[in-house]
Design a protein around this motif. Structure first.
Motif, PDB file in Angstrom:
ATOM      1  N   MET A   1      12.316  -9.435  -4.866  1.00 40.78           N
ATOM      2  CA  MET A   1      10.864  -9.278  -4.918  1.00 40.78           C
ATOM      3  C   MET A   1      10.520  -7.798  -5.031  1.00 40.78           C
ATOM      4  SD  MET A   1       7.977 -10.514  -2.168  1.00 40.78           S
ATOM      5  CE  MET A   1       8.832  -9.694  -0.827  1.00 40.78           C
ATOM      6  N   ARG A   2       9.717  -7.455  -6.031  1.00 41.45           N
ATOM      7  CA  ARG A   2       9.319  -6.068  -6.209  1.00 41.45           C
ATOM      8  C   ARG A   2       8.018  -5.813  -5.447  1.00 41.45           C
ATOM      9  NH1 ARG A   2       7.670  -2.861 -11.825  1.00 41.45           N
ATOM     10  NH2 ARG A   2       6.861  -1.001 -10.777  1.00 41.45           N
ATOM     11  N   LEU A   3       8.048  -4.781  -4.594  1.00 38.05           N
ATOM     12  CA  LEU A   3       6.862  -4.369  -3.856  1.00 38.05           C
ATOM     13  C   LEU A   3       6.483  -2.959  -4.273  1.00 38.05           C
ATOM     14  CD1 LEU A   3       7.948  -5.682  -0.352  1.00 38.05           C
ATOM     15  CD2 LEU A   3       6.241  -6.716  -1.855  1.00 38.05           C
ATOM     16  N   MET A   4       5.216  -2.628  -4.115  1.00 36.63           N
ATOM     17  CA  MET A   4       4.738  -1.312  -4.508  1.00 36.63           C
ATOM     18  C   MET A   4       5.093  -0.265  -3.458  1.00 36.63           C
ATOM     19  SD  MET A   4       3.512  -1.828  -7.425  1.00 36.63           S
ATOM     20  CE  MET A   4       2.725  -0.238  -7.712  1.00 36.63           C
ATOM     21  N   PRO A   5       5.136   1.015  -3.843  1.00 30.44           N
ATOM     22  CA  PRO A   5       5.322   2.079  -2.848  1.00 30.44           C
ATOM     23  C   PRO A   5       4.187   2.062  -1.832  1.00 30.44           C
ATOM     24  CG  PRO A   5       5.604   2.903  -5.089  1.00 30.44           C
ATOM     25  CD  PRO A   5       5.059   1.530  -5.221  1.00 30.44           C
ATOM     26  N   PHE A   6       4.387   2.733  -0.735  1.00 28.85           N
ATOM     27  CA  PHE A   6       3.354   2.779   0.293  1.00 28.85           C
ATOM     28  C   PHE A   6       2.219   3.705  -0.130  1.00 28.85           C
ATOM     29  CE2 PHE A   6       6.923   1.982   3.577  1.00 28.85           C
ATOM     30  CZ  PHE A   6       6.885   0.630   3.294  1.00 28.85           C
ATOM     31  N   ALA A   7       1.016   3.342   0.252  1.00 30.30           N
ATOM     32  CA  ALA A   7      -0.158   4.165  -0.006  1.00 30.30           C
ATOM     33  C   ALA A   7      -1.108   3.985   1.164  1.00 30.30           C
ATOM     34  CB  ALA A   7      -0.850   3.750  -1.312  1.00 30.30           C
ATOM     35  N   PRO A   8      -1.854   5.049   1.544  1.00 35.50           N
ATOM     36  CA  PRO A   8      -2.755   4.930   2.692  1.00 35.50           C
ATOM     37  C   PRO A   8      -3.886   3.947   2.411  1.00 35.50           C
ATOM     38  CG  PRO A   8      -3.083   7.023   1.551  1.00 35.50           C
ATOM     39  CD  PRO A   8      -1.868   6.388   0.950  1.00 35.50           C
ATOM     40  N   ALA A   9      -4.223   3.127   3.398  1.00 39.78           N
ATOM     41  CA  ALA A   9      -5.291   2.139   3.242  1.00 39.78           C
ATOM     42  C   ALA A   9      -6.658   2.802   3.272  1.00 39.78           C
ATOM     43  CB  ALA A   9      -5.193   1.088   4.345  1.00 39.78           C
ATOM     44  N   PHE A  10      -6.825   3.803   4.161  1.00 40.81           N
ATOM     45  CA  PHE A  10      -8.084   4.540   4.296  1.00 40.81           C
ATOM     46  C   PHE A  10      -7.808   5.736   5.204  1.00 40.81           C
ATOM     47  CE2 PHE A  10      -8.002   0.697   6.990  1.00 40.81           C
ATOM     48  CZ  PHE A  10      -7.870   1.277   8.249  1.00 40.81           C
ATOM     49  N   PRO A  11      -8.664   6.751   5.166  1.00 34.75           N
ATOM     50  CA  PRO A  11      -8.453   7.905   6.050  1.00 34.75           C
ATOM     51  C   PRO A  11      -8.590   7.496   7.525  1.00 34.75           C
ATOM     52  CG  PRO A  11      -9.998   8.444   4.292  1.00 34.75           C
ATOM     53  CD  PRO A  11      -9.807   6.952   4.257  1.00 34.75           C
ATOM     54  N   VAL A  12      -7.737   8.071   8.365  1.00 36.82           N
ATOM     55  CA  VAL A  12      -7.788   7.807   9.801  1.00 36.82           C
ATOM     56  C   VAL A  12      -8.376   9.031  10.498  1.00 36.82           C
ATOM     57  CG1 VAL A  12      -6.418   7.356  11.873  1.00 36.82           C
ATOM     58  CG2 VAL A  12      -5.821   6.239   9.715  1.00 36.82           C
TER      59      VAL A  12
END
Length: 576
Positions: A1-12
């Motif tokens: 299964m190919r998953l995308m790289p991580f990316a921030p959901a929103f600023p914390v």
């Protein structure tokens, strides 16, 4: 299964946003191998690793793309598989800062269990660590001194079958030594392996052990902490979200790669988001020219993040910015040791960069709390817990151990955690006895308190407390007072043995280059700023250099030894 790289959901920017991250599902990525693979599929020819052969900004670097990184990881894992390494076998690594370290780290974890080792440890300690893991293969640097050490280890570790030599950059073929049986050329064998897949067909599970990291290796017997793939993947995912890291970011990673800070919050986090990681020569931040040219390197490579332990930040404070353009930097972070308020203020005033603190430890795959970009806190404030994690501050019992009683907000106690990146225990089960509370919380040994914004503020280590006639003295109180003197570059307070009081508080300092001040003047300055009389140091000693560990932490065991040598109480005097 190919998953995308991580990316921030929103600023914390608040605890409420950390709690929003709690509601997101945990990453489905199962292993560090999948992290590298996913980024290679997404970013292809984008630069993953830049290696600086020298600290001269004019010297052209060596670069590897995400595609090349994945191919190298495949080849390394396949080579180790060919050498008989299975999922439960250890691959020890003795390398300086270099691109090959990443092949060893991630290829080693894809084939078996990678064991990064501090090459500056005494040979008997290295042998002890490798015997504890049952290392089957050793990947070692070909520079003469380290290679000679690797050759001797071959006879001291019965489980060791093969030593792979990594040729130093620029070595001519005729300069390579003859390799006897049991020793092989890493690059030559690696390049014969398929680069497009894992020939083992291994399906790595999140619970599989990815690495053994040694902790406590500077004093006593080092312990081997087991990291699962899932724990390391979680660290990368959490760091990306808490720091807002994207594929547009780049940073100079000067942490050694046998240490969790350089490997997990540093390297794996960078790779998981498609960012660029810059390795500043084989000597990393131990290279004085790297420090001297640091701001020029930031300008040349337009790095967006600055990261270093407090001793590195103190050294950088002595490097003039001159006309270097560092406007690309959006985030500055430190950790691994306490940040003195004076150093934080000096760094921000000099470079216009607020230092954001984080808290990490080997037993939590490198990260426990983070202060995100844009969040300003005082020195000692290390930010919020990771999403999906639990953090408590509890009272100590009479022996300094964690109890099950939470202390009120703002009150000091021991910090304890439960988290998806909690380590899988030590290799030696006996070492686990003091690591956890009876109900399964990680007992960090770190003292701290939680402020009104829900952020953790560290105040010291329980084992660093100076106990004077039953009075518990936090060395940070002394260090903050002494560190406020304009002539002081680094300082540390420890307990000196005393036959009557048990311990007496004393302090050591190094000076800003060119500064002139006497020990008596520093003592008077410090004592005037320490409110509690028992906590005022008995003396302050000026050192030419501060003893530090290989990752840049002030090495207090050596200071305690110096204090014991200097402390010669009169038989007729009584201290209280």
């Amino acid at each position: 299964m190919r998953l995308m790289p991580f990316a921030p959901a929103f600023p914390v920017r608040s605890l409420a946003e950390v709690k929003r991250l709690d509601e997101l599902p945990l990453p489905q990525v199962r292993s560090t191998y999948e992290v590298i693979r996913n980024s290679a599929l997404a970013f292809g020819e984008k630069t993953a690793v830049t290696f600086l052969r020298t600290a001269d900004p004019a010297d052209p670097p060596l670069r590897w793309s995400y595609r090349e990184l994945l191919e190298g990881v495949h080849q390394t894992a396949n080579l180790l598989h060919m050498l008989g390494v299975g999922a439960r076998d250890a691959v020890a690594v003795l390398l300086p800062g270099c691109y090959e370290y990443h092949l060893a780290l991630w290829g080693g974890a894809a084939a078996g269990i990678v064991q990064p080792i501090n090459p500056l440890l005494a040979e008997e300690k290295i042998a002890s660590l490798m015997n504890a893991s049952g290392a089957k293969v050793l990947i070692a640097w070909g520079e003469p001194e380290l290679w000679a050490k690797a050759a001797r280890l071959h006879t001291q570790v019965p489980t060791l079958r093969t030593v792979l030599r990594v040729a130093p950059w620029g070595e001519a073929s005729h300069e390579a030594p003859f390799l006897r049986e049991g020793f092989e050329d890493f690059h030559m064998l690696r390049q014969r392996q398929p680069a497009d897949r894992l020939v083992s067909g291994r399906e790595i599970q999140p619970s599989d052990i990815a690495a053994y990291f040694h902790t406590g290796g500077t004093t006593g017997s080092p312990k081997l902490a087991r990291h699962s793939h899932g724990a390391q993947v979680f660290t990368a995912w959490a760091c990306v979200n808490m720091q807002g890291l994207t594929s547009d970011d780049s940073g100079i990673n000067g942490y050694p790669l046998f240490h969790v800070a350089g490997v997990l919050p540093g390297a794996l986090t960078s790779f998981s988001a498609g960012a660029e990681q810059i390795i500043p020569t084989t000597s990393l931040f131990r290279n004085k020219q790297v420090i001297a040219n640091y701001w020029k390197l930031v300008e040349k490579y337009k790095t967006t993040t600055v990261s270093g332990v407090p001793t590195v930040l103190a050294a950088l404070c002595e490097v003039p910015l001159a006309d270097a353009d560092i406007s690309s930097v959006r985030y500055c972070r430190t950790g691994a040791a306490a940040l003195a308020p004076d150093l934080a203020e000096r760094f921000e005033k000099t470079f216009g960069l607020h230092v954001h603190e984080a808290f990490g430890m080997t037993e939590m795959a490198g990260i426990s709390t983070i202060t995100p970009p844009g969040v300003v806190g005082p020195a000692g404030c290390v930010g919020w817990r990771m999403p999906h994690s639990q953090m408590r501050v509890v009272a100590l019992d009479e022996n300094g151990r964690a109890t099950n009683r939470d202390v009120p907000q703002g009150e000091q106690g021991m910090v304890i955690f439960k988290s998806p990146n909690l380590f899988s225990g030590f290799v030696d089960a006996k070492d686990n006895e003091s690591a956890f509370t009876p109900d399964g919380w990680l007992a960090t040994g770190d003292l701290g308190w939680i402020d009104e914004d829900g952020r953790l503020n560290l105040s010291g280590r329980s084992k660093d407390l100076i106990i004077r006639s039953g009075h518990n003295i936090d060395p940070k109180v002394i260090e903050d007072a002494l560190g406020a003197h304009p002539a002081v570059q680094l300082c540390a307070a420890v307990g000196a043995p005393d036959p009557y009081a048990g311990e007496l508080p004393v302090a050591f300092a190094t000076l800003v280059p060119g500064a002139k001040v006497t020990e008596q003047e520093l003592l008077e300055f410090t004592s005037a700023r320490v409110d509690e009389p028992p906590a005022r140091p008995k003396w302050v000693a000026i050192l030419p250099t501060m003893p530090v560990t290989t990752v840049g932490k002030i090495y207090k065991p050596e200071l305690r030894e110096l204090a014991a040598q200097r402390q010669t109480p009169s038989p007729t005097s009584r201290s209280s």
